[in-house]
Write an enzyme that holds these catalytic residues in place. Structure first.
Site, mmCIF file in Angstrom:
data_model
loop_
_atom_site.group_PDB
_atom_site.id
_atom_site.type_symbol
_atom_site.label_atom_id
_atom_site.label_comp_id
_atom_site.label_asym_id
_atom_site.label_seq_id
_atom_site.Cartn_x
_atom_site.Cartn_y
_atom_site.Cartn_z
ATOM 1 N N GLU A 135 0.808 -1.217 0.000
ATOM 2 C CA GLU A 135 0.000 0.000 0.000
ATOM 3 C C GLU A 135 0.845 1.272 0.000
ATOM 4 O OE1 GLU A 135 -2.575 -0.648 3.347
ATOM 5 O OE2 GLU A 135 -4.060 -1.697 2.128
ATOM 6 N N GLU A 194 7.867 -21.664 7.965
ATOM 7 C CA GLU A 194 8.200 -20.735 9.041
ATOM 8 C C GLU A 194 9.223 -21.319 10.012
ATOM 9 O OE1 GLU A 194 5.305 -20.705 12.663
ATOM 10 O OE2 GLU A 194 4.071 -20.709 10.856
#
Length: 298
Positions: free
Chosen positions: A83, A114
């Site tokens: 963004e 992860e």
């Protein structure tokens, strides 16, 4: 590992009958719990502000900001990074969001990604991390190996680092230069850290990038003067920003934006200084891109 010692994994005594609640009762208790998030963040404001300053300094020297996380934490980093270009008119490579398992992990779980410390390092190596960059690790638990591997590598080459965790005294906090640790309490649904922990992380990332961008001249007053006009709505927003900053008509705002080759910040500076595009741009360049400073230097 003993997850029971982590606040993000403990049971919430106020939601022990969650499965028996009506829809209204359920959303009411969630809303009540969500009110605790900004209160918890308040205790970490000094650390968040320090991170803003570190990122600002990096941006001014041409450095980049990297977010790394797994699952929800990784997705929030990617969201915040994605963004920045339309909001602040920056290159997509200036703020980079990396998630364990790669872009496919944005939609699908990538088992085991992860838990591999080497993947965090490798993702940064693949992006040619340099000492002038800043690396921020995000993990609600505060112990994600992928994030720890990234922070360790960043530290080894001289990067400034920060960590965003929702458990105190976290492993990633200890591995970073700045530890932003916010304890929002047990989740409504035990261990579902996309809830309060995710909200806290989102709010913190908002502060970091917005703060750093504003400090580097990406705002005039409270207006986003480097907004990218990629559609009709944003074209109108750009005109509204120029009108709000200068009190000119929409026609003049539109005309000046065109003269400024679509640069809202430049259009505002042209109007407020009475200078042409080249002269106004020179003022902005001398003022570090700040309209406020440019007006003082005219």
């Amino acid at each position: 590992m003993d997850l029971n010692k982590m606040m993000t994994e403990t049971r919430n005594p106020d939601t022990m009958t969650l499965d028996q609640m009506s829809a209204l009762e359920l959303v009411t208790v969630m809303n009540r719990e969500d009110h605790k998030v900004p209160e918890a963040i308040a205790s970490a404001l000094p650390q968040i502000a320090s991170t803003v300053e570190v990122v600002e300094q990096a941006f001014r020297k041409g450095g980049r900001l990297f977010y790394l996380g797994a699952g929800t934490s990784g997705r929030l980093g990617v969201l915040d990074a994605s963004e920045c270009p339309p909001t602040f008119g920056v290159d997509p490579g200036m703020v980079v969001g990396l998630i364990a398992g790669g872009d496919r992990a944005l939609r699908f779980p990538i088992e085991g990604a992860e838990d591999d410390r080497s993947l965090g390092k490798q993702d940064l190596v693949d992006h040619n991390l340099v000492p002038s960059d800043v690396v921020i690790g995000i993990a609600a638990s505060g112990r994600t190996p992928y994030v720890l591997g990234a922070l360790d590598y960043a530290h080894s080459i001289g990067c400034k680092t920060a960590a965003v965790a929702c458990n105190l005294h976290s492993a990633i906090g200890q591995a970073a230069d700045i530890a932003i640790e916010v304890s929002v309490g047990p989740e409504v649904l035990t261990g579902s850290t996309r809830l309060k922990a995710g909200s806290a992380q989102k709010m913190i990332l908002n502060m970091i990038t917005t703060g750093a961008m504003v400090c580097t001249g990406k705002a005039y007053q409270n207006l986003m003067v480097d907004v990218v006009q990629s559609n009709e709505k944003l074209r109108t927003r750009a005109e509204n920003i120029v009108m709000a900053a200068t009190d000119v008509s929409r026609e003049q705002a539109r005309r000046t934006i065109d003269e400024a080759n679509g640069k809202v910040k430049l259009a505002i500076t042209m109007i407020l200084t009475g200078k042409d595009a080249a002269s106004a741009q020179a003022l902005l360049d001398q003022s570090g891109g700040s309209v406020h400073n440019a007006l003082g230097n005219r």
